[in-house]
Design a protein around this motif. Structure first.
Motif, PDB file in Angstrom:
ATOM      1  N   TYR A 192      11.836   6.500 -90.388  1.00 24.73           N
ATOM      2  CA  TYR A 192      10.968   6.186 -91.466  1.00 24.73           C
ATOM      3  C   TYR A 192      11.349   5.768 -93.282  1.00 24.73           C
ATOM      4  O   TYR A 192      12.219   6.602 -92.962  1.00 24.73           O
ATOM      5  CB  TYR A 192       9.952   7.369 -91.939  1.00 24.73           C
ATOM      6  CG  TYR A 192       8.641   8.357 -90.217  1.00 24.73           C
ATOM      7  CD1 TYR A 192       8.063   7.650 -89.688  1.00 24.73           C
ATOM      8  CD2 TYR A 192       9.433   8.095 -89.094  1.00 24.73           C
ATOM      9  CE1 TYR A 192       6.894   8.494 -89.138  1.00 24.73           C
ATOM     10  CE2 TYR A 192       8.857   8.277 -88.047  1.00 24.73           C
ATOM     11  CZ  TYR A 192       8.257   8.348 -87.986  1.00 24.73           C
ATOM     12  OH  TYR A 192       7.373   8.802 -87.102  1.00 24.73           O
ATOM     13  N   ASN A 235       0.149  16.619 -91.354  1.00 25.95           N
ATOM     14  CA  ASN A 235       0.977  15.393 -90.121  1.00 25.95           C
ATOM     15  C   ASN A 235       1.782  15.777 -89.771  1.00 25.95           C
ATOM     16  O   ASN A 235       3.031  16.694 -89.377  1.00 25.95           O
ATOM     17  CB  ASN A 235       1.149  14.280 -91.039  1.00 25.95           C
ATOM     18  CG  ASN A 235       2.421  12.996 -89.626  1.00 25.95           C
ATOM     19  OD1 ASN A 235       1.954  13.111 -88.897  1.00 25.95           O
ATOM     20  ND2 ASN A 235       1.500  12.171 -90.338  1.00 25.95           N
ATOM     21  N   ASP A 289       1.997   5.110 -90.039  1.00 30.71           N
ATOM     22  CA  ASP A 289       1.813   4.372 -89.022  1.00 30.71           C
ATOM     23  C   ASP A 289       3.168   3.291 -88.842  1.00 30.71           C
ATOM     24  O   ASP A 289       3.918   2.784 -87.539  1.00 30.71           O
ATOM     25  CB  ASP A 289       0.446   3.823 -88.743  1.00 30.71           C
ATOM     26  CG  ASP A 289      -0.766   4.518 -88.295  1.00 30.71           C
ATOM     27  OD1 ASP A 289      -0.260   5.823 -88.226  1.00 30.71           O
ATOM     28  OD2 ASP A 289      -1.349   4.890 -88.399  1.00 30.71           O
ATOM     29  N   ASN A 290       3.408   2.447 -89.768  1.00 31.65           N
ATOM     30  CA  ASN A 290       4.370   1.788 -89.854  1.00 31.65           C
ATOM     31  C   ASN A 290       5.509   2.031 -90.216  1.00 31.65           C
ATOM     32  O   ASN A 290       6.411   1.297 -91.157  1.00 31.65           O
ATOM     33  CB  ASN A 290       3.186   0.405 -91.311  1.00 31.65           C
ATOM     34  CG  ASN A 290       4.278  -0.743 -90.847  1.00 31.65           C
ATOM     35  OD1 ASN A 290       3.834  -1.412 -89.700  1.00 31.65           O
ATOM     36  ND2 ASN A 290       4.399  -1.562 -91.908  1.00 31.65           N
ATOM     37  N   LYS A 336      -1.886   6.304 -94.238  1.00 32.67           N
ATOM     38  CA  LYS A 336      -2.375   6.786 -93.015  1.00 32.67           C
ATOM     39  C   LYS A 336      -1.705   5.573 -92.687  1.00 32.67           C
ATOM     40  O   LYS A 336      -0.617   5.454 -91.726  1.00 32.67           O
ATOM     41  CB  LYS A 336      -3.310   6.458 -92.707  1.00 32.67           C
ATOM     42  CG  LYS A 336      -3.489   6.693 -90.931  1.00 32.67           C
ATOM     43  CD  LYS A 336      -4.903   6.475 -90.891  1.00 32.67           C
ATOM     44  CE  LYS A 336      -5.214   6.836 -89.107  1.00 32.67           C
ATOM     45  NZ  LYS A 336      -4.035   5.886 -87.719  1.00 32.67           N
ATOM     46  N   ASN A 337      -1.884   3.959 -92.813  1.00 30.80           N
ATOM     47  CA  ASN A 337      -1.613   2.956 -92.413  1.00 30.80           C
ATOM     48  C   ASN A 337       0.442   2.654 -93.124  1.00 30.80           C
ATOM     49  O   ASN A 337       0.642   2.271 -91.534  1.00 30.80           O
ATOM     50  CB  ASN A 337      -1.858   1.420 -92.780  1.00 30.80           C
ATOM     51  CG  ASN A 337      -2.750   1.370 -92.128  1.00 30.80           C
ATOM     52  OD1 ASN A 337      -3.583   2.147 -91.842  1.00 30.80           O
ATOM     53  ND2 ASN A 337      -3.818   0.640 -93.097  1.00 30.80           N
TER      54      ASN A 337
END
Length: 393
Positions: free
Chosen positions: A37, A17, A353-354, A349-350
């Motif tokens: 994050y 990533n 993104d969050n 993945k979510n």
């Protein structure tokens, strides 16, 4: 930009990533766009005392300003002090060899077992039994010791002889033969799905192996250094293995591995070595890490963090019974089994993104390995973001 440079000049062995992290504070990371994050991965269990830890950074700076490396041909004061500290915290009568990684530590453990099998018995014993779903490293020998077929690519064959795999602990008893020298296992299988073994079956096996003079090697590369709540998972299971391996959280981010053994006189000068293993820089950093975590444990703060994190895991599990099938793990080494791999991939993945970092593991497991010093506020924010991510599935 960084993606193009990486793809041109770095061997592509990781499905990366390409987020560009620039700084971190404890369990929170910031990228080059200043997005935050919550890190529930800690560099796959490595950054035990958090990102940007000032005490560790100051120790590294101080040591680097004096001596970084001289070689193991001379005495290295922080290395000797670290070995002493590990023995004290483990409660075991052990000596330690320092390497640079978990795989190297496991290689050293296998060499010790092989020498034990050569020198202890009239007929050489060399075979090592491991378990299915185990993971012990990426070198040729430790890949072979790993009990997952997906790691045994024909591309890297032939592999060393002398390794076999059992499905369950109870299968080991009937697999031992006259050439078996050791059993090697993880008390909680990390890559294999964050799966802990029952304390009673481990204690029974340890007692049996001791009676048969077969070595018990416990791979604590991931479970060691307070990850399960005690300094060693072996302490939690109340066993005394012949050999224990450490890495990951031991250095708090610097590369270090360690082989601990009760067979303190098994190796002689020249039997094993490492150019960089146990140098001034990494052992000084590791001493600071253990000082921080020893005090953290003594205050009760680690146990409080474990209890609070577990309560949040339980709440997520109960909220999404259509997604999660079970909870697994110990301490701050936790997992949630997901109904299928596709859903697991979507959660990972979510979550990114969050703004929360999580991991995949075997048996369709969502794996969480937070910084051990994670705050209540970071736990709350991380699970809020994870909840939001899961709600979008």
């Amino acid at each position: 930009m960084i993606e193009n440079i990486d793809k041109e000049y770095v061997l592509q062995t990781y499905a990366r990533n390409y987020v560009n992290f620039k700084s971190g504070e404890n369990a929170t990371l910031f990228d080059d766009k200043d997005n935050s994050y919550i890190d529930f991965t800690s560099g796959i269990g490595v950054v035990s005392v958090g990102h940007g830890n000032k005490q560790v950074a100051d120790a590294i700076y101080d040591q680097a300003s004096k001596i970084t490396h001289i070689s193991n041909l001379y005495a290295i004061e922080p290395q000797a002090l670290l070995a002493q500290k590990i023995a004290q915290l483990s409660g075991l009568d052990i000596a330690t060899f320092f390497a640079n990684s978990g795989a190297e530590a496991n290689e050293g453990a296998i060499k010790i077992a092989r020498k034990y099998g050569q020198t202890k018995f009239a007929n050489k014993k060399y075979k090592v039994i491991t378990l299915e779903h185990s993971f012990h490293g990426r070198t040729i020998t430790t890949v072979r010791a790993t009990g997952q077929d997906k790691f045994h690519s024909v591309n890297f064959s032939p592999y060393p002889d002398g390794f076999s795999y059992n499905k369950q602990i109870n299968d080991i008893y009937n697999s031992i033969d006259e050439e078996t020298v050791a059993v090697m296992l993880e008390l909680v299988q990390g890559e294999g799905g964050v799966q802990p073994f029952e304390k009673e079956e481990i204690q029974k096996l340890a007692k049996f192996l001791k009676e048969k003079e077969i070595l018990l090697i416990v791979d604590e590369v991931q479970t060691g250094v307070y990850r399960t709540g005690e300094f060693l998972a072996s302490n939690l299971y109340e066993i005394e293995p012949d050999i224990i391996t450490l890495a990951k959280g031991l250095g708090g981010g610097v590369p270090i591995g360690a082989v601990l053994t009760t067979h303190k006189d098994i190796l002689s000068p020249g039997d094993h070595g490492s150019t960089f293993g146990g140098n001034f820089l990494v052992t000084r950093a590791s001493l600071e890490v253990l000082d921080i975590l020893d005090k953290y444990k003594d205050t009760g703060a680690l146990d409080e963090a474990i209890i609070y994190f577990e309560s949040k895991i339980s709440a997520i599990f109960e909220k999404y019974p259509n997604i999660f099938t079970s909870k697994v793990g110990l301490g701050l080494m936790r997992g949630l089994r997901v109904k299928d791999e596709e859903t697991l991939g979507s959660i990972v993945k979510n979550s990114f993104d969050n703004g929360v970092l999580v991991l995949k593991s075997g048996r369709s497991t969502l794996r969480l390995l937070p910084v051990l010093t994670i705050t209540k506020e970071e736990i709350d924010e991380g699970f809020k973001r994870l909840d939001d991510a899961i709600s979008k599935i």
